[in-house]
Design an enzyme around this catalytic site. Structure first.
Site, PDB file in Angstrom:
ATOM      1  N   ARG A   1      -1.365  -4.184   1.260  1.00 15.95           N
ATOM      2  CA  ARG A   1      -1.792  -4.348  -0.061  1.00 15.95           C
ATOM      3  C   ARG A   1      -2.793  -3.109  -0.266  1.00 15.95           C
ATOM      4  NH1 ARG A   1      -2.101  -4.902  -5.202  1.00 15.95           N
ATOM      5  NH2 ARG A   1      -3.291  -6.279  -6.114  1.00 15.95           N
TER       6      ARG A   1
ATOM      7  N   GLY B   1       6.674  -1.118 -13.129  1.00 16.40           N
ATOM      8  CA  GLY B   1       7.838  -1.898 -13.245  1.00 16.40           C
ATOM      9  C   GLY B   1       7.902  -2.831 -12.375  1.00 16.40           C
TER      10      GLY B   1
ATOM     11  N   PRO C   1      -5.413  -2.127  -2.170  1.00 21.74           N
ATOM     12  CA  PRO C   1      -7.011  -2.098  -2.437  1.00 21.74           C
ATOM     13  C   PRO C   1      -7.690  -2.809  -1.041  1.00 21.74           C
ATOM     14  CG  PRO C   1      -5.498  -2.989  -4.465  1.00 21.74           C
ATOM     15  CD  PRO C   1      -4.560  -2.649  -3.141  1.00 21.74           C
ATOM     16  N   ASP C   2      -6.907  -3.388  -0.269  1.00 18.67           N
ATOM     17  CA  ASP C   2      -7.420  -4.086   1.004  1.00 18.67           C
ATOM     18  C   ASP C   2      -7.773  -3.330   2.014  1.00 18.67           C
ATOM     19  OD1 ASP C   2      -7.637  -6.723  -0.645  1.00 18.67           O
ATOM     20  OD2 ASP C   2      -5.782  -7.553   0.417  1.00 18.67           O
TER      21      ASP C   2
ATOM     22  N   GLU D   1       8.974  -6.568  -0.595  1.00 19.25           N
ATOM     23  CA  GLU D   1       9.171  -5.688   0.581  1.00 19.25           C
ATOM     24  C   GLU D   1       9.463  -6.550   1.606  1.00 19.25           C
ATOM     25  OE1 GLU D   1       6.069  -1.896  -0.333  1.00 19.25           O
ATOM     26  OE2 GLU D   1       5.702  -3.489   0.933  1.00 19.25           O
TER      27      GLU D   1
END
Length: 484
Positions: free
Chosen positions: A27, A60, A29-30, A94
């Site tokens: 992720r 999307g 931003p983390d 994913e």
């Protein structure tokens, strides 16, 4: 230490040579600019090809083809579970695609999860951290939620690394890199398919090296040509290299390469292998190379194998003149015993002699090359034993002749028996002749005298003969014995 869900296979790594080896799922931003960045560069620094999605904002609903292709072609998956990982539909998609690849890989791929500032119970959806995200997903993407839940549950069955706020990220990155190298076997050397009688020798050498100790150890594996010194060194190197991360080097066939390529080329190769490659192209002579190697090896715990060394190659040119870093291990293979004698090395120097194979193991090795089994075919049993007896327990000879005879008829086998009785095969002779060609003129003459006139005579007879031709037989015989 993470336990991989799937087994490892270096053949897969070779098949996917042009693609990625490791896929990072995270992720942004983390962790993008901190832990993920550290891990990405840590893996790249040791030669691992890593896929990291550089898009900060994804557009999307569907995962891009480039990401799907990267997942399909990667061998190791590293999901970095962080506080907002489950809020991202992309991350969860994913993860599902990763799970599908793992289930279809038949043990050829693996997953190494990392829990960054979260607990495994969060990933199991036993706490509110990820449950709140899933409540929103159930409204927006109800058809996918169950697959996401299952993917998280499956991944949590595998032990991984926890990264806590008060924990050193560098330490975790180092552990992950070492595990990835172990799984991919990037630094590993290729060894013959048919290995016979190596287990005890490998065990002995690993115990002598004992990488858990923090002293410096040098081992000289010595013996006559064709006894398998290089092969045993490769097996040991493959088993131990993961303990040294990127700081490993195996310089093969130094005797020949130092003449053809020059010592400076070998110095540059060693520095490149162990990560001290900064400005190596500026090294112009062996003195500068030795200084650079000394400075590098004094600051890094390394595993270095110097294969096929003789007295003409100054070993200090290849391991420097400085004190080696604690925990370092140096393995040297040589036809000569005491190649390290009186060279001023600090640390524990041990010698390990490679003896010839006994008759039982020699026949087994021969049969693996000739028949792809451990025992001869019934109508080839007698011929096999006779041929193996002419190989004198030398693995090189056994492998060459066994491979030549594979699939041939009995007439060819009988012809080979006659040829071997009269003269060794050229490949074997060329390899074994190296020891003779490397002798000084006087030593060659003594060797030829003994071979022609004193074959099978007692050593006292050889000593008496030596006195009549004005040589010092004791010293000369000792030298020839060491060089055998």
């Amino acid at each position: 230490m993470a336990n991989s869900e799937a087994g490892t296979n270096s053949d897969v790594a070779q098949e996917l040579e042009s693609e990625y080896q490791v896929f990072l799922s995270f992720r942004g931003p983390d962790t993008r600019n901190e832990f993920t960045d550290f891990l990405y560069h840590g893996l790249e620094d040791v030669g691992v090809r890593v896929f990291r999605d550089e898009d900060e904002l994804r557009v999307g609903e569907l995962i891009g083809e480039n990401i799907l292709r990267a997942i399909d072609n990667s061998i190791i998956y590293i999901p970095i579970f962080s506080p907002t990982y489950a809020s991202s539909k992309w991350c969860l998609r994913e993860l599902v695609h990763i799970r599908q690849n793992l289930s279809q890989s038949e043990g050829q791929k693996c997953i190494l999860p990392i829990f960054f500032h979260v607990e495994p119970d969060d990933v199991k959806l036993k706490t509110q951290r990820y449950i709140e995200d899933f409540s929103r997903h159930e409204k927006e993407s109800p058809k996918e939620v169950e697959a996401w839940r299952e993917a998280l549950a499956k991944v949590d069955e595998i032990k991984g690394w926890k990264v806590k706020k008060d924990q050193s990220q560098a330490t975790i990155v180092k552990l992950v890199v070492e595990k990835v190298l172990e799984e991919l076997r990037i630094k590993q050397k290729s060894v013959p398919k048919h290995l016979v009688g190596h287990d005890d020798r490998v065990k002995d050498l690993i115990e002598l090296l004992d990488v858990k100790q923090f002293d410096v150890r040098l081992i000289e594996i010595y013996g006559m040509g064709g006894t398998g010194k290089t092969t045993i060194a490769k097996v040991v190197f493959n088993k131990l290299c993961s303990h040294f991360g990127k700081c490993c080097s195996f310089l093969e066939n130094i005797r020949e390469r130092s003449i053809k390529e020059g010592i400076v080329h070998l110095q540059k190769k060693l520095l490149s292998d162990i990560g001290g490659s900064r400005s190596i192209e500026k090294i112009e002579d062996s003195e500068e190379g030795m200084r650079r190697i000394g400075a590098t090896l004094s600051n890094k715990k390394v595993l270095v194998v110097l294969d096929d060394v003789d007295e003409k190659v100054p070993i200090k040119n290849l391991i420097g003149n400085s004190k080696l870093h604690r925990g370092s291990r140096i393995i040297i293979t040589s036809r000569e015993k005491d190649i390290l004698q009186d060279r001023g090395f600090e640390g524990d120097i041990q010698h390990y002699e490679m003896l010839k194979m006994d008759d039982v193991l020699a026949l087994q090795l021969f049969c693996r090359h000739a028949f792809d089994r451990d025992i001869p075919l019934d109508h080839y049993s007698d011929l096999s034993s006779k041929i193996v007896s002419l190989m004198e327990g030398l693995p090189l000879s056994i492998e060459v002749v066994g491979s030549l005879l594979k699939g041939k008829d009995k007439k060819f086998w009988n012809e080979m028996l006659v040829r071997l009785s009269e003269e060794p095969e050229k490949k074997i002779l060329d390899k074994l002749r190296i020891s003779y060609d490397d002798l000084e003129y006087e030593h060659k003459q003594i060797f030829l005298d003994i071979a022609c006139f004193l074959f099978n005579e007692k050593k006292t007879m050889q000593l008496t003969y030596g006195r009549t031709v004005n040589f010092i037989p004791q010293e000369e015989l000792k030298f020839l014995s060491r060089s055998a």
